[in-house]
Design a protein around this motif. Structure first.
Motif, PDB file in Angstrom:
ATOM      1  N   LEU A 178       0.831  -1.195   0.000  1.00 51.49           N
ATOM      2  CA  LEU A 178       0.000   0.000   0.000  1.00 51.49           C
ATOM      3  C   LEU A 178       0.868   1.250   0.000  1.00 51.49           C
ATOM      4  O   LEU A 178       0.570   2.230  -0.686  1.00 51.49           O
ATOM      5  N   GLY A 179       1.975   1.214   0.750  1.00 53.25           N
ATOM      6  CA  GLY A 179       2.892   2.353   0.801  1.00 53.25           C
ATOM      7  C   GLY A 179       3.500   2.614  -0.570  1.00 53.25           C
ATOM      8  O   GLY A 179       3.558   3.751  -1.044  1.00 53.25           O
ATOM      9  N   ALA A 180       3.933   1.536  -1.235  1.00 54.58           N
ATOM     10  CA  ALA A 180       4.540   1.678  -2.563  1.00 54.58           C
ATOM     11  C   ALA A 180       3.523   2.245  -3.544  1.00 54.58           C
ATOM     12  O   ALA A 180       3.825   3.155  -4.325  1.00 54.58           O
ATOM     13  N   SER A 181       2.298   1.724  -3.488  1.00 51.39           N
ATOM     14  CA  SER A 181       1.267   2.192  -4.409  1.00 51.39           C
ATOM     15  C   SER A 181       1.011   3.683  -4.209  1.00 51.39           C
ATOM     16  O   SER A 181       0.914   4.439  -5.175  1.00 51.39           O
ATOM     17  N   ASN A 182       0.940   4.143  -2.964  1.00 48.79           N
ATOM     18  CA  ASN A 182       0.722   5.569  -2.695  1.00 48.79           C
ATOM     19  C   ASN A 182       1.840   6.430  -3.271  1.00 48.79           C
ATOM     20  O   ASN A 182       1.588   7.426  -3.950  1.00 48.79           O
ATOM     21  N   GLN A 183       3.084   6.027  -2.997  1.00 43.85           N
ATOM     22  CA  GLN A 183       4.224   6.848  -3.415  1.00 43.85           C
ATOM     23  C   GLN A 183       4.373   6.879  -4.928  1.00 43.85           C
ATOM     24  O   GLN A 183       4.667   7.924  -5.508  1.00 43.85           O
ATOM     25  N   PHE A 184       4.176   5.730  -5.578  1.00 44.09           N
ATOM     26  CA  PHE A 184       4.313   5.691  -7.035  1.00 44.09           C
ATOM     27  C   PHE A 184       3.169   6.441  -7.715  1.00 44.09           C
ATOM     28  O   PHE A 184       3.373   7.084  -8.733  1.00 44.09           O
ATOM     29  N   GLN A 185       1.966   6.350  -7.132  1.00 39.03           N
ATOM     30  CA  GLN A 185       0.851   7.123  -7.690  1.00 39.03           C
ATOM     31  C   GLN A 185       1.155   8.613  -7.632  1.00 39.03           C
ATOM     32  O   GLN A 185       0.937   9.355  -8.585  1.00 39.03           O
ATOM     33  N   LYS A 186       1.667   9.029  -6.476  1.00 38.06           N
ATOM     34  CA  LYS A 186       1.991  10.446  -6.283  1.00 38.06           C
ATOM     35  C   LYS A 186       3.003  10.896  -7.342  1.00 38.06           C
ATOM     36  O   LYS A 186       2.837  11.936  -7.976  1.00 38.06           O
ATOM     37  N   MET A 187       4.040  10.061  -7.531  1.00 37.95           N
ATOM     38  CA  MET A 187       5.087  10.402  -8.496  1.00 37.95           C
ATOM     39  C   MET A 187       4.500  10.482  -9.911  1.00 37.95           C
ATOM     40  O   MET A 187       4.768  11.432 -10.650  1.00 37.95           O
ATOM     41  N   LEU A 188       3.674   9.474 -10.283  1.00 37.80           N
ATOM     42  CA  LEU A 188       3.107   9.451 -11.643  1.00 37.80           C
ATOM     43  C   LEU A 188       2.227  10.671 -11.881  1.00 37.80           C
ATOM     44  O   LEU A 188       2.306  11.324 -12.926  1.00 37.80           O
ATOM     45  N   LYS A 189       1.400  10.992 -10.881  1.00 42.51           N
ATOM     46  CA  LYS A 189       0.481  12.121 -11.038  1.00 42.51           C
ATOM     47  C   LYS A 189       1.261  13.430 -11.197  1.00 42.51           C
ATOM     48  O   LYS A 189       0.863  14.303 -11.973  1.00 42.51           O
ATOM     49  N   SER A 190       2.387  13.529 -10.488  1.00 40.00           N
ATOM     50  CA  SER A 190       3.177  14.756 -10.586  1.00 40.00           C
ATOM     51  C   SER A 190       3.784  14.903 -11.979  1.00 40.00           C
ATOM     52  O   SER A 190       4.188  15.987 -12.391  1.00 40.00           O
ATOM     53  N   LYS A 191       3.870  13.797 -12.713  1.00 38.81           N
ATOM     54  CA  LYS A 191       4.398  13.854 -14.080  1.00 38.81           C
ATOM     55  C   LYS A 191       3.260  13.912 -15.094  1.00 38.81           C
ATOM     56  O   LYS A 191       3.482  13.709 -16.288  1.00 38.81           O
ATOM     57  N   GLY A 192       2.027  14.042 -14.594  1.00 37.21           N
ATOM     58  CA  GLY A 192       0.882  14.131 -15.494  1.00 37.21           C
ATOM     59  C   GLY A 192       0.458  12.799 -16.083  1.00 37.21           C
ATOM     60  O   GLY A 192      -0.196  12.742 -17.120  1.00 37.21           O
ATOM     61  N   ILE A 193       0.841  11.684 -15.426  1.00 36.85           N
ATOM     62  CA  ILE A 193       0.459  10.356 -15.935  1.00 36.85           C
ATOM     63  C   ILE A 193      -0.801   9.892 -15.202  1.00 36.85           C
ATOM     64  O   ILE A 193      -0.891   9.997 -13.969  1.00 36.85           O
ATOM     65  N   ALA A 194      -1.791   9.374 -15.965  1.00 38.59           N
ATOM     66  CA  ALA A 194      -3.057   8.960 -15.360  1.00 38.59           C
ATOM     67  C   ALA A 194      -2.896   7.646 -14.600  1.00 38.59           C
ATOM     68  O   ALA A 194      -2.115   6.785 -14.991  1.00 38.59           O
ATOM     69  N   VAL A 195      -3.648   7.525 -13.491  1.00 41.39           N
ATOM     70  CA  VAL A 195      -3.644   6.290 -12.724  1.00 41.39           C
ATOM     71  C   VAL A 195      -5.013   5.627 -12.888  1.00 41.39           C
ATOM     72  O   VAL A 195      -6.043   6.259 -12.678  1.00 41.39           O
ATOM     73  N   GLY A 196      -5.003   4.360 -13.319  1.00 38.43           N
ATOM     74  CA  GLY A 196      -6.253   3.618 -13.511  1.00 38.43           C
ATOM     75  C   GLY A 196      -6.730   3.003 -12.217  1.00 38.43           C
ATOM     76  O   GLY A 196      -6.968   3.704 -11.240  1.00 38.43           O
ATOM     77  N   VAL A 197      -6.817   1.674 -12.161  1.00 40.99           N
ATOM     78  CA  VAL A 197      -7.305   1.023 -10.938  1.00 40.99           C
ATOM     79  C   VAL A 197      -6.138   0.612 -10.047  1.00 40.99           C
ATOM     80  O   VAL A 197      -5.028   0.369 -10.504  1.00 40.99           O
ATOM     81  N   VAL A 198      -6.419   0.562  -8.741  1.00 40.48           N
ATOM     82  CA  VAL A 198      -5.437   0.095  -7.767  1.00 40.48           C
ATOM     83  C   VAL A 198      -6.022  -1.149  -7.106  1.00 40.48           C
ATOM     84  O   VAL A 198      -7.009  -1.068  -6.387  1.00 40.48           O
ATOM     85  N   GLU A 199      -5.441  -2.314  -7.422  1.00 42.25           N
ATOM     86  CA  GLU A 199      -5.955  -3.578  -6.895  1.00 42.25           C
ATOM     87  C   GLU A 199      -5.005  -4.133  -5.848  1.00 42.25           C
ATOM     88  O   GLU A 199      -3.795  -3.950  -5.942  1.00 42.25           O
ATOM     89  N   THR A 200      -5.574  -4.833  -4.866  1.00 40.35           N
ATOM     90  CA  THR A 200      -4.723  -5.437  -3.840  1.00 40.35           C
ATOM     91  C   THR A 200      -4.914  -6.946  -3.823  1.00 40.35           C
ATOM     92  O   THR A 200      -5.899  -7.461  -4.334  1.00 40.35           O
ATOM     93  N   MET A 201      -3.942  -7.644  -3.237  1.00 41.57           N
ATOM     94  CA  MET A 201      -4.067  -9.099  -3.075  1.00 41.57           C
ATOM     95  C   MET A 201      -3.520  -9.474  -1.700  1.00 41.57           C
ATOM     96  O   MET A 201      -2.573  -8.875  -1.209  1.00 41.57           O
TER      97      MET A 201
END
Lengths: 384, 290
Positions: A178-201
């Motif tokens: 969950l921590g990795a997903s949050n940080q990578f989403q933040k980074m992608l969004k700051s570069k203007g990259i869209a984030v689709g779905v976030v799934e967990t297992m």
């Protein structure tokens, strides 16, 4: 008389048995290690333990520490946070180790942390990447592995060459994922990259078909996967089964590409992996002699080459503790804690030194490690 | 729409193997009144045996599955003979504790033998999936599903159409009367346990090549099996079959349309609902333990 004799012998036997470990401990410096040697992430834990043992024999070959031999006491936390706490307590209370290394997963490390405060024993964290570990105000934590935020930031400088338009996430449902997903989403969004779905297992789950069907339906060109190598194997295989053609980028450094090639076969082709050591190219590591010596010893012992991307953490963690014991001049928890702040270690990953993180007055220590990206091309590991 | 169809197909395939897991457990409970905690370990055993035959000895893949099932029969019979037979007449708690002990011992033995590092098994099926319109499924899973359905059908026929099945059902209904009518109850117990074990080993042998094999894979399998048996009603084969498919569907749709974080919780949520509204399970047999 003969009865008395027998009792006396018995008592003497017990006394000897009890005295033996004490006599032994006077000549060695013990370091406690808690790793998942069995259970869901057993492969990684065993590799880290093997790396730690190499560090132990390196240290002893060069005369040990403070004139004494180094002795690792490695306990199995069974891929389970409750067991991680039990092993840490056992190492501290029964084995009286002055310092610990562990506990692989962020969830196990977070579980152990209150015990470090309780007993006042420092722990070098070799793998865990959840931000919480160094920001929760635990001054006994010394982390040599990167946080998810550091990893995301480092990958952010290279993200342009991947030309990502929209990314999905499939992460293990714990502090790490969950921590990795949050940080990578933040980074992608700051570069203007869209984030689709976030799934967990779930960490134990073997069937990810439902999550993958959803990721496929969401569209996008890339899926970021954060979990251990066992689950990455299953994800890659099942993506192929469900014809999910998005590019896979694994984060967290536990992907062990060689194991993926061996176990997932063609399904691993074209996947990208963020790693903290690239053992295929030890000569290009920041400390080439250290990296090469470690890789050579690993191969000499006949360990699985695929485990090197995890195993180096064990080496670097033990070397960091050893450097602190040497600097402190004694193997006592408080002195080691103080000395750790000043260490400069030539690690396999790179130069290890600590900066302060977390609330003022009770900061945790964080190292700034190197991050590498590799890919799997025609069944071989390559630089992208 | 293609996503929904893919979820349905996944649920069907998953349900088939879940049903197979549930049937072995429900059979043993129904006839012997034994809560079989070693079920998951027999599953693991089956998976490791296929690994051993295929990857170590290089035996044919299909023959390996049959061999693993045969060894599952032998191991099941051994457990019954050594642990359960002396305990006949003992209360359910004692038997349960012994089975928990056996479970722990077996899991540790597997770990000792095969180490904790996961193993993968090669299978002869093509890696490219079977594509039907918008949906796809791997060939190995199609095979697993077909084999599971075959085993379920064989079990059903065995119980309902053979003399042995009649004796099993008689023992299930009333052990004492069955014994009075000349049924060899002891033999039926050994056979039932061996047969249930065989089904567990078969499930492991089939799913080992689909996933990876590790000493702890049986825990999750056993948990699902217990859920299925409770869902379907203890001791009921149609119940366990339906329970398997219902659980597969609940997990798949729950993860697909609610939240994947609660995927494994969906099954248990369903169990709570079933127990609240139909406390005997979906298909409870009339004769049940108090």
């Amino acid at each position: 008389m003969s009865n008395l004799k027998r009792v006396a012998l018995f008592v003497a036997g017990i006394a000897l048995a009890a005295a033996a470990p004490i006599a032994g401990s006077a000549e060695t410096i013990k370091i406690g290690v808690t790793q998942p040697l069995t259970g869901a992430v057993a492969a990684s834990g065993n590799y880290v333990a093997q790396g730690a043992k190499i560090a132990e024999s390196f240290l002893n070959a060069s005369g040990g520490l403070l004139g004494k031999k180094v002795q690792l006491i490695i306990e199995d936390n069974k891929s389970n946070p409750k067991e991680a706490v039990a092993t840490a307590e056992k190492l501290i209370v029964r084995d009286k180790v002055p310092a610990l290394m562990g506990a692989w997963s962020s969830t196990y490390t977070l579980a152990v942390m209150p015990k470090l405060m309780e007993y006042g024993v420092p722990m070098v964290v070799e793998t865990s990447s959840s931000g919480k570990i160094t920001t929760s105000g635990n001054p006994w934590i010394f982390r040599i592995s990167p946080t998810s935020a550091m990893e995301a930031q480092s990958f952010g400088t290279k993200v342009g060459q991947f030309n990502i338009k929209k990314a999905n996430f499939l992460v293990v449902n714990n502090d790490w994922g969950l921590g990795a997903s949050n940080q990578f989403q933040k980074m992608l969004k700051s570069k203007g990259i869209a984030v689709g779905v976030v799934e967990t297992m779930d960490a134990k789950a073997t069937d990810m078909s439902a999550q993958l069907a959803k990721i496929k339906a969401a569209g996008g060109d890339t899926v970021f996967v954060t979990t251990g190598v066992e689950q990455i194997t299953l994800v890659l295989k099942q993506m192929k089964e469900q014809r999910v053609t998005q590019r896979v980028i694994t984060t967290g450094g536990s992907s062990s590409p060689d194991q993926l090639i061996a176990q997932a076969g063609a399904a691993a082709e074209g996947s990208f992996h963020l790693l903290f050591f690239a053992p295929w190219f030890p000569g290009s590591a920041p400390n080439p002699e250290v990296a090469t010596a470690f890789v050579n010893e690993w191969n000499k012992r006949g360990h699985n080459f695929a485990g090197l991307t995890e195993g180096f953490r064990g080496h670097d963690g033990i070397m960091t503790i050893a450097a602190a014991i040497k600097a402190a001049g004694k193997a006592e928890p408080k002195a080691i804690q103080k000395a750790l702040w000043g260490v400069k270690v030539d690690g396999v990953n790179g130069d290890i030194a600590f900066i302060k993180q977390g609330p003022k007055g009770k900061e945790s220590a964080q190292n700034i490690p190197n991050v590498y990206v590799v890919t799997i091309k025609s069944g071989k590991v390559a630089l992208p | 729409m293609p996503e929904f169809l893919q979820h349905l197909l996944n649920a069907l395939i998953l349900g088939g193997t879940y049903a197979l897991l549930g049937i072995g457990l429900t059979l043993i409970f129904g006839i012997m009144r034994v809560v079989n905690f070693t079920h998951g370990e027999l599953y693991t055993f089956g998976a490791y045996m296929v690994f051993f035959f295929v990857m170590v000895l290089g035996v044919n893949f299909f023959a390996s599955i049959l061999l693993a099932m045969a060894l599952g029969v032998a191991l099941g019979a051994l457990i019954e003979f050594v642990l359960l037979r002396p305990l006949r007449g003992a209360d359910i708690d004692t038997t349960m504790l012994v089975m928990i002990g056996a479970w722990i011992a077996m899991q540790n033995l597997e770990q000792f033998t095969w180490t904790g590092i996961a193993k993968s098994i090669d299978h002869p099926f093509p890696l490219d999936p079977l594509v039907i319109g918008e949906v796809s499924v791997s060939w190995v899973r199609v095979f697993v599903f077909a084999f599971a359905v075959l085993l379920i059908a064989v079990t059903y026929l065995l119980i309902h159409w053979t003399r042995l099945g009649k004796a099993m059902r008689a023992t299930f209904q009333d052990r004492e009367t069955a014994a009075l009518m000349g049924v060899n109850v002891k033999g039926i117990h050994t056979l039932t346990f061996a047969f249930g074990s065989c089904l567990a080993a078969a499930a492991g042998a089939l799913l080992g090549p689909v996933f990876v094999v590790a000493p702890t894979i049986g825990d999750l399998a056993a948990l699902k099996a217990f859920a299925i048996v409770i869902l379907g009603g203890l001791g009921s084969i149609p119940g366990a079959t339906l329970g398997g498919f219902v659980l597969g569907l609940a997990e798949e749709l729950g993860a697909g349309y609610v939240s994947s974080g609660y995927r494994d919780a969906m099954g248990f949520l369903l169990i709570i609902l079933v127990l609240v509204f139909k406390p005997t399970g979906l298909f409870a047999a009339k004769e049940r333990i108090g």
